[in-house]
Design an enzyme around this catalytic site. Structure first.
Site, short mmCIF file in Angstrom:
data_model
loop_
_atom_site.label_atom_id
_atom_site.label_comp_id
_atom_site.label_asym_id
_atom_site.label_seq_id
_atom_site.Cartn_x
_atom_site.Cartn_y
_atom_site.Cartn_z
N SER A 225 0.85 -1.19 0.00
CA SER A 225 0.00 0.00 0.00
C SER A 225 0.89 1.24 0.00
O SER A 225 2.11 1.15 0.21
CB SER A 225 -0.87 0.01 1.26
OG SER A 225 -0.03 0.19 2.40
N ASP B 39 -1.13 -1.49 -4.00
CA ASP B 39 -2.47 -1.62 -3.46
C ASP B 39 -3.06 -0.23 -3.20
O ASP B 39 -2.43 0.60 -2.53
CB ASP B 39 -2.37 -2.42 -2.14
CG ASP B 39 -3.72 -2.80 -1.57
OD1 ASP B 39 -4.67 -3.00 -2.34
OD2 ASP B 39 -3.81 -2.92 -0.32
N ASP C 252 -6.93 3.57 -7.56
CA ASP C 252 -8.19 3.60 -6.81
C ASP C 252 -8.77 5.01 -6.93
O ASP C 252 -8.43 5.91 -6.17
CB ASP C 252 -7.91 3.22 -5.36
CG ASP C 252 -9.13 3.35 -4.46
OD1 ASP C 252 -10.19 3.80 -4.95
OD2 ASP C 252 -9.03 3.00 -3.28
N HIS D 53 -12.48 -3.15 4.86
CA HIS D 53 -11.10 -3.34 5.33
C HIS D 53 -11.05 -3.41 6.85
O HIS D 53 -11.83 -2.74 7.53
CB HIS D 53 -10.22 -2.18 4.86
CG HIS D 53 -10.05 -2.13 3.37
ND1 HIS D 53 -10.55 -1.12 2.59
CD2 HIS D 53 -9.43 -2.98 2.52
CE1 HIS D 53 -10.23 -1.35 1.32
NE2 HIS D 53 -9.56 -2.47 1.25
N HIS E 60 -11.69 -7.22 -2.00
CA HIS E 60 -10.93 -6.51 -0.96
C HIS E 60 -11.55 -6.81 0.39
O HIS E 60 -12.67 -7.30 0.48
CB HIS E 60 -10.98 -4.99 -1.23
CG HIS E 60 -10.05 -4.58 -2.32
ND1 HIS E 60 -8.94 -3.79 -2.10
CD2 HIS E 60 -10.05 -4.86 -3.64
CE1 HIS E 60 -8.31 -3.60 -3.25
NE2 HIS E 60 -8.96 -4.24 -4.20
N SER F 72 -10.13 -10.47 4.86
CA SER F 72 -9.87 -11.03 6.19
C SER F 72 -11.17 -11.03 6.97
O SER F 72 -11.87 -10.01 7.01
CB SER F 72 -8.86 -10.16 6.96
OG SER F 72 -7.62 -10.15 6.32
N ASP G 124 -4.90 -8.65 4.30
CA ASP G 124 -3.93 -7.92 5.10
C ASP G 124 -4.15 -8.18 6.59
O ASP G 124 -3.29 -8.71 7.29
CB ASP G 124 -4.01 -6.42 4.79
CG ASP G 124 -2.90 -5.63 5.46
OD1 ASP G 124 -2.09 -6.23 6.19
OD2 ASP G 124 -2.81 -4.40 5.26
P1 13P Z 1 -8.14 -6.79 4.88
O1 13P Z 1 -7.15 -6.03 5.71
O2 13P Z 1 -9.53 -6.66 5.40
O3 13P Z 1 -7.70 -8.20 4.68
O4 13P Z 1 -8.18 -6.10 3.43
C1 13P Z 1 -7.05 -6.13 2.61
C2 13P Z 1 -7.25 -5.33 1.37
O5 13P Z 1 -8.32 -5.24 0.80
C3 13P Z 1 -6.06 -4.67 0.81
O6 13P Z 1 -6.39 -3.90 -0.32
O1 G3H Z 2 -6.48 -1.77 1.97
C1 G3H Z 2 -5.80 -1.50 2.93
C2 G3H Z 2 -4.66 -2.37 3.30
O2 G3H Z 2 -5.02 -3.17 4.40
C3 G3H Z 2 -3.42 -1.55 3.56
O3 G3H Z 2 -3.49 -0.87 4.75
O4 G3H Z 2 -2.82 1.49 4.22
O5 G3H Z 2 -2.59 0.54 6.55
O6 G3H Z 2 -1.06 -0.21 4.72
P1 G3H Z 2 -2.43 0.33 5.09
ZN ZN Z 3 -8.29 -3.03 -0.31
#
Ligand code: 13P
Ligand code: G3H
Ligand code: ZN
Length: 284
Positions: free
Chosen positions: A50, A82, A104, A180, A208, A211, A232
């Protein structure tokens, strides 16, 4: 092998009706956990970073780690940006060697989102980099959504058709009810909407916020055309829980390797389970 684009990984996933895991990385241990898991499961894999991960680790470190991982690995590895929210950020990643990017533009109007995504696709395609676009707003779990607000947040299938036709993206991330971060309750995925979006766009879809989504819902989403599943939060949870356990069990420990080594192993095991769930095990 060098880094591969997600275009080719998702084309193979399309033929085999499975999904490729896209796992977020922020540091060396998580990169290694992802690659070890993919090797153990003989699975193609997407490392994704990201903008926050790039700020934390530095773009040169991220690219160097991914290149080294791909060079050593016996499985195909892609490096994907990402949620690139900014045209310049996306260009910087392409210039530094990312094999794939996400633009995005979901915070823009449909017209503006199409315009910026199209511009990225034109440039990325010329240098063999693949592009994921986003349409609709994928929430954070802090945002509670009322049923009446669904239409405003969720992806409109007709708009998705237009977005894909006009931009030429390789993959589309629709908003269908995932979020997320950690879920408070059970997420409610809008499968009829996902099916419609797939019918009208015909391209690989990206889930997306995966998790915490129940396994049967992940399987259902893959059956309906999801070919890239982003994880993530579950990696963070496993990694940090193992660190906490090690620190709690050994309060006098001062060797970071004794804390981070078990964290890397814990992350690897979670990622292996996800790869098996997505059906990509044995597909490398
Ligand atoms: P999670 O953290 O909910 O697994 O989402 C990950 C994600 O969509 C990263 O773009
Ligand atoms: O989509 C979001 C991902 O979980 C990345 O998160 O921006 O905290 O690295 P972050
Ligand atoms: Zn995402």
């Amino acid at each position: 092998m060098g880094l591969v684009s997600i275009r080719e990984l998702l084309a193979a996933a399309e033929k085999g009706a499975y999904a490729v895991g896209a796992f977020n990385c922020n540091n060396m241990e998580i990169v290694q956990a992802i690659i070890e898991a993919a090797e153990a499961e003989k699975a193609p894999v997407i490392l994704q970073a990201s903008q926050g991960a790039i700020r934390y680790a530095g773009i040169n470190y991220i690219v160097a780690m991914a290149r080294e991982a791909a060079a050593q690995a016996s499985v195909p590895v892609a490096l994907h940006l990402d949620h690139g929210t900014d045209f310049n950020q996306v260009m910087l990643c392409i210039r530094h060697g990312f094999s794939s990017v996400m633009i995005d533009g979901s915070r823009y109007s449909l017209e503006e989102n199409i315009a910026v995504t199209k511009k990225v696709v034109e440039i990325a395609r010329a240098v063999g980099v693949s592009v994921e676009g986003e349409l609709g707003r994928i929430r954070g779990t802090e945002d509670e959504i009322k049923v009446s607000e669904r239409e405003a947040f969720f992806t409109d299938p007709e708009e998705a058709r237009r977005f894909v036709r006009e931009t030429g993206v390789d993959a589309l991330a629709p908003s269908i009810g995932t979020a997320h971060g950690r879920y408070r309750g059970r997420p409610e995925l809008d499968f009829p909407r996902l099916q419609k979006i797939r019918e009208l766009t015909g391209i690989p879809l990206v889930l997306h916020g995966s998790s915490g989504v129940p396994d049967e819902d992940i399987r259902q989403a893959i059956a309906l055309g999801v070919r890239k599943v982003n994880i993530d939060t579950n990696i963070r949870e496993a990694f940090v829980a193992a660190m906490r356990r090690e620190l709690g069990d050994n309060p006098g420990e001062i060797d970071p390797r004794k804390i981070l080594g078990p964290a890397r192993e814990a992350a690897r095991e979670v990622i292996r389970e996800k790869i098996r769930l997505f059906g990509s095990a044995g597909k490398a």
